[in-house]
Write an enzyme that holds these catalytic residues in place. Structure first.
Site, PDB file in Angstrom:
ATOM      1  N   LYS A  15       0.822  -1.215   0.000  1.00 37.56           N
ATOM      2  CA  LYS A  15       0.000   0.000   0.000  1.00 37.56           C
ATOM      3  C   LYS A  15       0.858   1.268   0.000  1.00 37.56           C
ATOM      4  CE  LYS A  15      -4.466  -1.717   1.319  1.00 37.56           C
ATOM      5  NZ  LYS A  15      -5.637  -1.581   2.184  1.00 37.56           N
ATOM      6  N   ARG A  35      -3.873  -9.843   4.529  1.00 35.43           N
ATOM      7  CA  ARG A  35      -4.207  -9.846   3.100  1.00 35.43           C
ATOM      8  C   ARG A  35      -2.973  -9.402   2.313  1.00 35.43           C
ATOM      9  NH1 ARG A  35      -6.460  -6.288  -0.836  1.00 35.43           N
ATOM     10  NH2 ARG A  35      -8.108  -7.237  -2.116  1.00 35.43           N
TER      11      ARG A  35
END
Length: 308
Positions: free
Chosen positions: A239, A273
């Site tokens: 991210k 995740r």
């Protein structure tokens, strides 16, 4: 483990109300286990793979490879979280259903569908999905009703924006506290709509309507999310908070992603995740062993009469 030993170890072991979960064909004991959720985006514009698994055969291949590399779970998405035009429900279904059906035909791995649309959730569950992963925090309560009518699990994620819309300059006075309160309220809503608490997972939504400083603080304080008493999911992989922290482009964030995932685990995360499955599985299994959740695969070093 006593409170004193918990403090000494600098590890947060959450008290979970329903630690043993039957999700699809698999059983997880989240008091002693961390699940690795792989990511397969059947989109031409996902933030990380930029359409690498948009073709159906590539998506199914990626999903089966993830399981072979040790993933417990595969998350299939047809619409990115990022702002953009709405995708018709039928188009989203055309993206995700063939992947769910193709993977379910050859595997009993946990399958989740990343969607905020109630009709997509219903059809995905009918096609074999075990989990609905809603990154909009039940923006549409009908999605909870769709899950309630099944045996599926619901992931409730914190975010502030309406689906696919901008949310400039997010502000929090107490980022972890406000996110925990939001998730608590949305769990109560889901339960009121018929989803049992033992089928709910929470996700604080790293980067979702949060800037890098906010996401770093959320990560430091992840234990406050785990303290809600439900299995907590950390979606940290590749991210922007990692890229901005390390000055790293999308293809060079693996090490930062692994560090963030491990930190979240020791602060109570029980699902991570991740895009890079093989490396993530190794990091998670090693962390489980350090925490005493699992035994080594074998023990030979300094175990005999001669050193090895």
């Amino acid at each position: 483990m006593t409170d004193e030993r918990r403090r000494e170890a600098a590890v947060y072991l959450p008290a979970l109300a329903h630690p043993i979960r039957r999700i699809g064909a698999r059983t997880f004991d989240f008091e002693r286990q961390v699940a690795v959720m792989a990511v397969v985006n059947r989109t031409p514009d996902s933030f990380y793979d930029r359409g690498a698994t948009f073709a159906l055969e590539k998506a199914i291949e990626a999903a089966t490879r993830a399981e072979a590399e040790g993933a417990d779970w595969v998350d299939i998405g047809g619409v990115p979280f990022s702002p953009g035009p709405a995708l018709p429900v039928e188009d989203e279904l055309a993206r995700v259903l063939p992947v769910i059906e193709g993977l379910r035909a050859v595997s009993n791995v946990v399958i989740s569908v990343d969607t905020f649309q109630a009709e997509v959730a219903r059809r995905a569950i009918a096609a074999g999905a075990d989990v609905v992963n809603d990154t909009t925090g039940l923006h549409d309560p009908a999605l909870a009703e769709a899950v309630a009518d099944s045996e599926a699990t619901l992931v409730i994620t914190h975010s502030l924006a309406s689906p696919r819309t901008q949310y400039p300059r997010p502000h929090y006075d107490d980022v972890a506290g406000e996110i925990a309160a939001f998730l608590h309220s949305r769990v109560e809503l889901a339960v009121s709509l018929g989803v049992p608490a033992e089928r709910i997972i929470v996700d604080p939504g790293h980067d979702l309507n949060k800037n890098t400083l906010q996401t770093l603080e959320l990560t430091r304080r992840f234990a406050e999310i785990a303290a809600l008493g439900l299995p907590a999911l950390a979606a940290v992989s590749n991210k922007d908070f990692i890229g901005e922290t390390l000055d790293a482009e999308r293809g060079d964030r693996l090490e930062g992603s692994l560090a963030a995932a491990v930190f979240c685990i020791v602060q109570g995360a029980r699902i991570v995740r991740m895009h890079n499955v093989r490396e993530s599985v190794a990091a998670v299994r090693m962390t489980e062993a350090i925490l005493g959740f699992r035994q080594p695969a074998y023990t030979r070093h300094n175990m005999g009469d001669a050193n090895e």
